[in-house]
Design a protein around this motif. Structure first.
Motif, PDB file in Angstrom:
ATOM      1  N   ILE A  92       0.820  -1.212   0.000  1.00  0.00           N
ATOM      2  CA  ILE A  92       0.000   0.000   0.000  1.00  0.00           C
ATOM      3  C   ILE A  92       0.857   1.267   0.000  1.00  0.00           C
ATOM      4  CG2 ILE A  92      -0.270   0.462   2.492  1.00  0.00           C
ATOM      5  CD1 ILE A  92      -3.301   0.702   1.896  1.00  0.00           C
ATOM      6  N   TYR A 106      -5.918  -0.025  -5.438  1.00  0.00           N
ATOM      7  CA  TYR A 106      -6.505  -0.111  -4.101  1.00  0.00           C
ATOM      8  C   TYR A 106      -7.677  -1.095  -4.056  1.00  0.00           C
ATOM      9  CZ  TYR A 106      -3.662   3.894  -2.616  1.00  0.00           C
ATOM     10  OH  TYR A 106      -2.615   4.715  -2.283  1.00  0.00           O
ATOM     11  N   LEU A 109      -6.090  -4.499  -3.625  1.00  0.00           N
ATOM     12  CA  LEU A 109      -5.634  -4.709  -2.252  1.00  0.00           C
ATOM     13  C   LEU A 109      -6.813  -4.947  -1.322  1.00  0.00           C
ATOM     14  CD1 LEU A 109      -2.760  -2.066  -1.844  1.00  0.00           C
ATOM     15  CD2 LEU A 109      -2.581  -4.510  -2.370  1.00  0.00           C
ATOM     16  N   PHE A 110      -7.869  -4.155  -1.494  1.00  0.00           N
ATOM     17  CA  PHE A 110      -9.073  -4.306  -0.681  1.00  0.00           C
ATOM     18  C   PHE A 110      -9.652  -5.719  -0.852  1.00  0.00           C
ATOM     19  CE2 PHE A 110     -13.519  -3.942   0.414  1.00  0.00           C
ATOM     20  CZ  PHE A 110     -13.581  -2.977   1.417  1.00  0.00           C
ATOM     21  N   ARG A 208     -16.304  -5.904  -1.957  1.00  0.00           N
ATOM     22  CA  ARG A 208     -15.403  -6.826  -2.665  1.00  0.00           C
ATOM     23  C   ARG A 208     -16.157  -7.603  -3.743  1.00  0.00           C
ATOM     24  NH1 ARG A 208     -14.478 -12.847  -2.271  1.00  0.00           N
ATOM     25  NH2 ARG A 208     -12.332 -13.153  -2.924  1.00  0.00           N
ATOM     26  N   LYS A 228      -6.500   4.674  -0.072  1.00  0.00           N
ATOM     27  CA  LYS A 228      -5.579   4.051   0.878  1.00  0.00           C
ATOM     28  C   LYS A 228      -6.215   3.890   2.249  1.00  0.00           C
ATOM     29  CE  LYS A 228      -0.893   4.692   2.761  1.00  0.00           C
ATOM     30  NZ  LYS A 228       0.326   5.535   2.690  1.00  0.00           N
ATOM     31  N   VAL A 231      -8.595   0.926   2.442  1.00  0.00           N
ATOM     32  CA  VAL A 231      -7.873  -0.356   2.499  1.00  0.00           C
ATOM     33  C   VAL A 231      -7.342  -0.589   3.910  1.00  0.00           C
ATOM     34  CG1 VAL A 231      -5.930  -1.704   1.628  1.00  0.00           C
ATOM     35  CG2 VAL A 231      -7.240  -0.251   0.064  1.00  0.00           C
ATOM     36  N   CYS A 234     -10.049  -1.531   6.278  1.00  0.00           N
ATOM     37  CA  CYS A 234     -10.448  -2.921   6.051  1.00  0.00           C
ATOM     38  C   CYS A 234      -9.458  -3.886   6.690  1.00  0.00           C
ATOM     39  CB  CYS A 234     -10.561  -3.184   4.548  1.00  0.00           C
ATOM     40  SG  CYS A 234     -11.301  -4.771   4.125  1.00  0.00           S
TER      41      CYS A 234
END
Length: 277
Positions: A92, A106, A109-110, A208, A228, A231, A234
């Motif tokens: 990140i 992002y 990544l999430f 998601r 960011k 993420v 989360c």
């Protein structure tokens, strides 16, 4: 074949369907779910996008066998989860110049945070339940799906002999992104309670879902914006949940230390079961 390949890649959003890798297009291949040597066709419904690493690891094992093998070998499920979170916290920090690419980055990544959570929830539950007969019995006695099943008297003893295989097959088929179903299973089988408030986790799972299945858009077509901070939030929410469960799992069971004979036997079977593509 190139047309089919392109359709499969586009259908799967250029993402490995095993590990969710979504990077260099050149390392993606088309994999047979059921190997050709086992009767699998080359039609698109038997093909998935895979990265070279997953395709190599899967070799020619059927998909269900491959997934079972990855679950049974992940006995250090909390360490696996923590490693994923550490990698996400490292990634990140990457600077992405384009705003569009940054949002996609992002989003990936999430999605990976949620995928890591689901991997822990499934692997921890399956390994723990299959390692003890008392847990298998509680699963069969409490799960609504097993209550629907009817047995003839002539099949009772065979069913008893096959009970671990039956439970294993059932657990591998469960979709672990249904957090409420997973919560009920953990409580009814392992006597482990989830935190009362799962609202933020539920919202993250739905986000998601839209990222993966709607190409990053909501039902109304509006683009999902992930930054960011979202993420990181989360990561915190999911890590808090997994630590809560793992602490209770260590106190309540020995599943994270003891690998049952059944799982050892299944691993031996899966390691010897290979096909030729």
């Amino acid at each position: 074949m190139n047309n089919i390949r392109n359709r499969v890649l586009e259908r799967d959003n250029y993402t490995c369907q095993y590990c969710r890798y979504n990077g260099d297009y050149k390392v993606l291949v088309i994999d047979h779910i059921v190997p050709k040597s086992a009767g699998g066709s080359s039609e698109s419904d038997n093909l998935v996008t895979a990265c070279m690493n997953c395709s190599s690891m899967k070799a020619s094992k059927e998909l269900k066998d491959y997934l079972a093998y990855t679950v049974y070998t992940n006995t250090e499920y909390y360490n696996t989860f923590q490693e994923s979170m550490n990698n996400i916290n490292t990634l990140i920090q990457t600077q992405v110049e384009s705003s569009s690419a940054r949002n996609t980055f992002y989003q990936l990544l999430f999605s990976n945070v949620i995928a890591s959570m689901e991997t822990y929830l499934s692997d921890a539950f399956i390994i723990t339940v299959l390692s003890k007969k008392e847990y298998i019995r509680k699963l069969i006695e409490t799960d609504p799906e097993f209550k629907k099943r009817k047995l003839d008297l002539a099949d009772i003893f065979k069913s008893i002999d096959d009970i671990q295989d039956t439970a294993s097959s059932y657990l591998l088929d469960i979709i672990y992104h249904n957090i409420w179903k997973v919560k009920n299973m953990y409580y009814s089988v392992l006597d482990i309670e989830f935190p009362d408030d799962l609202s933020e986790i539920s919202k993250a799972i739905m986000v998601r879902h839209d990222i993966v299945h709607r190409n990053g858009k909501q039902k109304d077509g509006k683009r999902i914006e992930i930054d960011k901070d979202k993420v990181l939030k989360c990561v915190v929410d999911v890590s808090t949940l997994i630590r809560h469960i793992d602490d209770k799992l260590k106190v309540s069971t020995t599943g994270n230390k003891y690998l049952g004979d059944f799982i050892k036997k299944k691993l031996d079977e899966l390691e010897s079961k290979t096909y030729e593509e």
